[in-house]
Design an enzyme around this catalytic site. Sequence first.
Site, short mmCIF file in Angstrom:
data_model
loop_
_atom_site.label_atom_id
_atom_site.label_comp_id
_atom_site.label_asym_id
_atom_site.label_seq_id
_atom_site.Cartn_x
_atom_site.Cartn_y
_atom_site.Cartn_z
N THR A 46 -1.99 30.49 -10.63
CA THR A 46 -3.29 30.92 -11.17
C THR A 46 -4.28 29.76 -11.26
OG1 THR A 46 -2.29 30.72 -13.38
CG2 THR A 46 -2.41 32.91 -12.42
N TYR A 109 -3.55 42.72 -17.90
CA TYR A 109 -4.49 43.81 -18.14
C TYR A 109 -3.81 45.14 -18.45
CZ TYR A 109 -8.56 46.79 -18.08
OH TYR A 109 -9.53 47.67 -18.46
N TYR A 135 6.78 33.93 -15.28
CA TYR A 135 5.68 33.16 -15.88
C TYR A 135 5.09 33.97 -17.02
CZ TYR A 135 1.21 30.57 -16.15
OH TYR A 135 0.11 29.84 -16.57
N ARG A 140 -3.52 34.77 -21.35
CA ARG A 140 -4.24 35.24 -20.17
C ARG A 140 -3.87 36.67 -19.78
NH1 ARG A 140 -6.62 31.51 -16.61
NH2 ARG A 140 -6.72 29.41 -17.46
N LYS A 164 8.64 29.95 -16.55
CA LYS A 164 7.56 29.05 -16.95
C LYS A 164 6.98 29.67 -18.21
CE LYS A 164 3.00 27.30 -15.60
NZ LYS A 164 1.87 27.40 -14.63
N ILE A 206 5.76 22.79 -15.54
CA ILE A 206 4.82 23.01 -14.44
C ILE A 206 3.46 22.74 -15.05
CG2 ILE A 206 3.81 24.66 -12.83
CD1 ILE A 206 6.54 26.02 -12.68
#
Length: 296
Positions: A46, A109, A135, A140, A164, A206
């Site tokens: 991202t 979303y 992840y 987000r 992650k 990461i």
Amino acid sequence: MEQLLGAGVALVTPFKDDLSVDVAALERIVEHCVQGGLDYLVVLGTTAESATLSKIEKQLVVDVVVRANAGRLPLVLGIGGNNTMALVDELKTTDLSEFEAVLSVSPYYNKPTQEGIFRHFKALAEASPKPIILYNVPSRTGSNMLAETTLRLAKEVPNIVAIKEACGDMVQIDKIIKNKPEHFMVISGDDITALPTVLAGGAGVISVLGQGLPSQISKMIHLGLEGDSEDAYKIHHGLSPIMNLIFEEGNPAGIKSVFENLGLAGSSVRLPLVEASVPLKNKIGSFLKSLDTAHV
């Protein structure tokens, strides 16, 4: 997955002033990362603004990184989203021969239930010819993948090898580390929690900042993995201001300002993101100058 141990970075996609992909800058960034002692590179995460890249541009980024890296560091490819069926098809049709694993963000979303998140990742893992790194980034995606769901995936789906974790909650991170299968790796997805995660038994990070300051982040993580918390925390505390600054106006505007200061790439980002403000750029520049004199 020894290739995922240590300090990895989520590479940016540098742009020219006309917002086309800056191939030369991307080559410089890859070389900067390799020479800085990082352990692996994540392509099209991202942070790469992959949501704003066309299919042709994504392939260009992959080709440039693979060529510039020249087999020196392991590579991970970002393939994630909120359309499970489309991702299954992408995993089946993408050439993953140059990559050790796939990093896939929890669906955003849609705000699925924990069962929906579990089934989503199970479907991806069954379709993928390469191991999957989960992840989790609730700030987000709009939903948190709970520790119970992560552990269920780790125990029940063989092709899922790591997470992650960017929940920012050390209680949740500790719960995963304490109860995970031996083969499963917990990788920090936040620079600010990277060292605490490693010292709690995590496998590394990461990082976003690591591509700008690779030698410092790599040294901090490896000291942590060796159990040298005192020296590792000296680096952590020295870098904590810039860890916060680069996210002050969103990612990757901050890290691109770092690259601008280092002379490696421009600071342009694509809408709906905007580049860092002048005051923030000044703060980042001042910190980097102080870092030079402090030799952190």
